[in-house]
Design an enzyme around this catalytic site. Structure first.
Site, PDB file in Angstrom:
ATOM      1  CE  LYS A 189      -3.040  -3.161   0.334  1.00  0.00           C
ATOM      2  NZ  LYS A 189      -4.209  -3.547  -0.354  1.00  0.00           N
TER       3      LYS A 189
HETATM    4  C1  LIG Z   1      -5.000  -4.775   0.397  1.00  0.00           C
HETATM    5  C2  LIG Z   1      -6.468  -4.696   0.348  1.00  0.00           C
HETATM    6  C3  LIG Z   1      -7.281  -5.249   1.336  1.00  0.00           C
HETATM    7  C4  LIG Z   1      -6.748  -6.107   2.434  1.00  0.00           C
HETATM    8  O1  LIG Z   1      -5.802  -5.456   3.221  1.00  0.00           O
HETATM    9  P1  LIG Z   1      -4.704  -6.345   4.019  1.00  0.00           P
HETATM   10  O2  LIG Z   1      -4.000  -5.303   4.839  1.00  0.00           O
HETATM   11  O3  LIG Z   1      -3.836  -6.961   2.966  1.00  0.00           O
HETATM   12  O4  LIG Z   1      -5.426  -7.326   4.828  1.00  0.00           O
HETATM   13  C5  LIG Z   1      -8.639  -5.069   1.252  1.00  0.00           C
HETATM   14  N1  LIG Z   1      -9.193  -4.380   0.255  1.00  0.00           N
HETATM   15  C6  LIG Z   1      -8.455  -3.842  -0.734  1.00  0.00           C
HETATM   16  C7  LIG Z   1      -9.149  -3.072  -1.803  1.00  0.00           C
HETATM   17  C8  LIG Z   1      -7.074  -3.997  -0.740  1.00  0.00           C
HETATM   18  O5  LIG Z   1      -6.346  -3.480  -1.738  1.00  0.00           O
END
Ligand SMILES: *Cc1c(COP(=O)(O)O)cnc(C)c1O
Length: 382
Positions: A189
């Site tokens: 992210k």
């Molecule tokens: C990465 C992501 C998640 C999940 O997040 P994690 O921290 O990997 O559990 C959920 N929704 C979207 C749209 C994502 O890109």
């Protein structure tokens, strides 16, 4: 081609540095690694709440955990329905199943891959409890229409902002238009502490439910007594301290991604076969291109041969066709999905199969990276 593209799995594509090292050292030297008694995670929550103008920010162990908390906040009865999108990370959908609710997939806008409010409206029924919208790739979702729908039908609107840190909506940042917003700090992210998540809400009761669920249903003001169901979704002080150092760098990350992404949008102007996203408010987690006439798989392959980090479709298949939805969920049981048949989502299915291409984006790209992507796309689509 010798130009390399920094990516988020390596230090050249991250903003991790001395500040994060100092943050970790501070926590380790303090001897307190748990957020129950430490100060870092509480401080992170305060800083995120202030940045977003939210009454509450609640830290937890992942974006998926944050989404689970948001479903808990919506309080579906077993078998109730939650309307969501077939183009997202499975972390959006898994928490619905974990609460024994039923995911109902609505189709998307073929220009963006984001939930279409008209498709959502058609699926609202007596068992609908919530709408979970995703600001896909960092683009602002049509939250005004969705919030109006949610309010009209007494539903909870959840905004998944895992890919959308500081995405701008007309009224504020993405995550503040619904009843609950969620963020992720996972490796891929905008900012990261390896894994981590946060929920945002202005509602005291929803905040209370989410806090309790993240800490085993333990109201610590009442001693050692458990009045509601919960798990342990706590963020550690190590994660919290790194996340705080990263949060300070977030505005710079966004500014850098926006600057180069807008350059690429400009450089692709005039091409008929490819449509980049609209820059307004976009956080550019990835740089999506839509090919209305199809051919995204072929184009992605050619771009990759030219060294461009491009992928077609984002998913193998839309999530309404995820194999898990046809498998036992708990032991041999498929509850609450016995007899479940996810509706077709033709726009989303066509996007994933034929029209959607994503290019990895990064705050450390330069004009050279933009020029290389533009030249390669123009070569095949000019
Ligand atoms: C990465 C992501 C998640 C999940 O997040 P994690 O921290 O990997 O559990 C959920 N929704 C979207 C749209 C994502 O890109």
């Amino acid at each position: 081609m010798s130009l390399t593209f920094p990516n988020m799995a390596e230090s050249a594509g991250r903003t991790l540095g001395e500040e994060e090292i100092a943050a970790l050292e501070r926590v380790i030297r303090s001897g307190m690694l748990s957020s129950v008694w430490g100060t870092e995670v509480r401080a992170l929550e305060g800083e995120v709440a202030e940045l977003y103008g939210s009454r509450h920010a609640i830290a937890c162990s992942s974006g998926t955990a944050a989404l689970h908390l948001s479903v808990v906040a919506a309080a579906p009865d077993p078998g109730d329905e939650i309307i969501t999108t077939p183009i997202t990370d499975f972390g959006t959908v898994a928490p619905i199943l974990a609460q024994n609710a039923v995911p109902v997939f609505a189709d998307v806008d073929p220009a963006t891959g984001i939930l279409d409010p008209r498709a959502v409206a058609r699926l609202i029924g007596p068992r609908t409890r919530a709408i979970m919208v995703v600001h896909l790739f960092g683009a602002p979702a049509p939250v005004d229409d969705l919030r109006a729908l949610a309010d009209r039908h007494g539903l909870t609107l959840i905004e998944d902002c895992a890919q959308a840190w500081l995405t701008e909506l007309p009224g504020g940042y993405a995550g503040t238009a619904g009843h609950v917003g969620t963020l992720s700090l996972q490796q891929w992210k905008h900012i990261t502490c390896g894994d981590g998540g946060l929920t945002l809400t202005d509602d005291d009761e929803l905040a209370r439910r989410m806090r309790l669920f993240a800490d085993k249903g333990w109201d610590r003001a009442k001693g050692r007594s458990h009045e509601s169901l919960g798990l342990n979704y706590r963020m550690t002080e190590l994660q919290g301290a790194v996340a705080r150092a990263q949060l300070a760098k977030l505005p710079g990350v966004l500014a850098d991604r926006r600057r180069t992404a807008v350059q690429l949008v400009e450089a692709l102007r005039g091409l008929e076969k490819v449509r980049p996203a609209r820059p307004d408010g976009h956080a550019w987690w990835l740089f999506p291109l839509v090919l209305p006439g199809g051919g995204a798989r072929e184009l992605a392959e050619k771009l990759r041969e030219d060294g461009i980090p491009a992928r077609a479709g984002y998913l193998n298949q839309t999530l309404n066709h995820a194999p898990v939805l046809e498998s036992p969920l708990y032991g041999g049981s498929r509850y609450p999905l016995e007899g479940y048949e996810a509706a077709a989502c033709p726009e989303a299915e066509r996007m994933v199969a034929e029209t959607l291409l994503v290019i990895d984006w990064n705050e450390n790209y330069t004009g050279e990276h933009v020029a290389a992507v533009a030249a390669a796309v123009r070569k095949y689509c000019g």
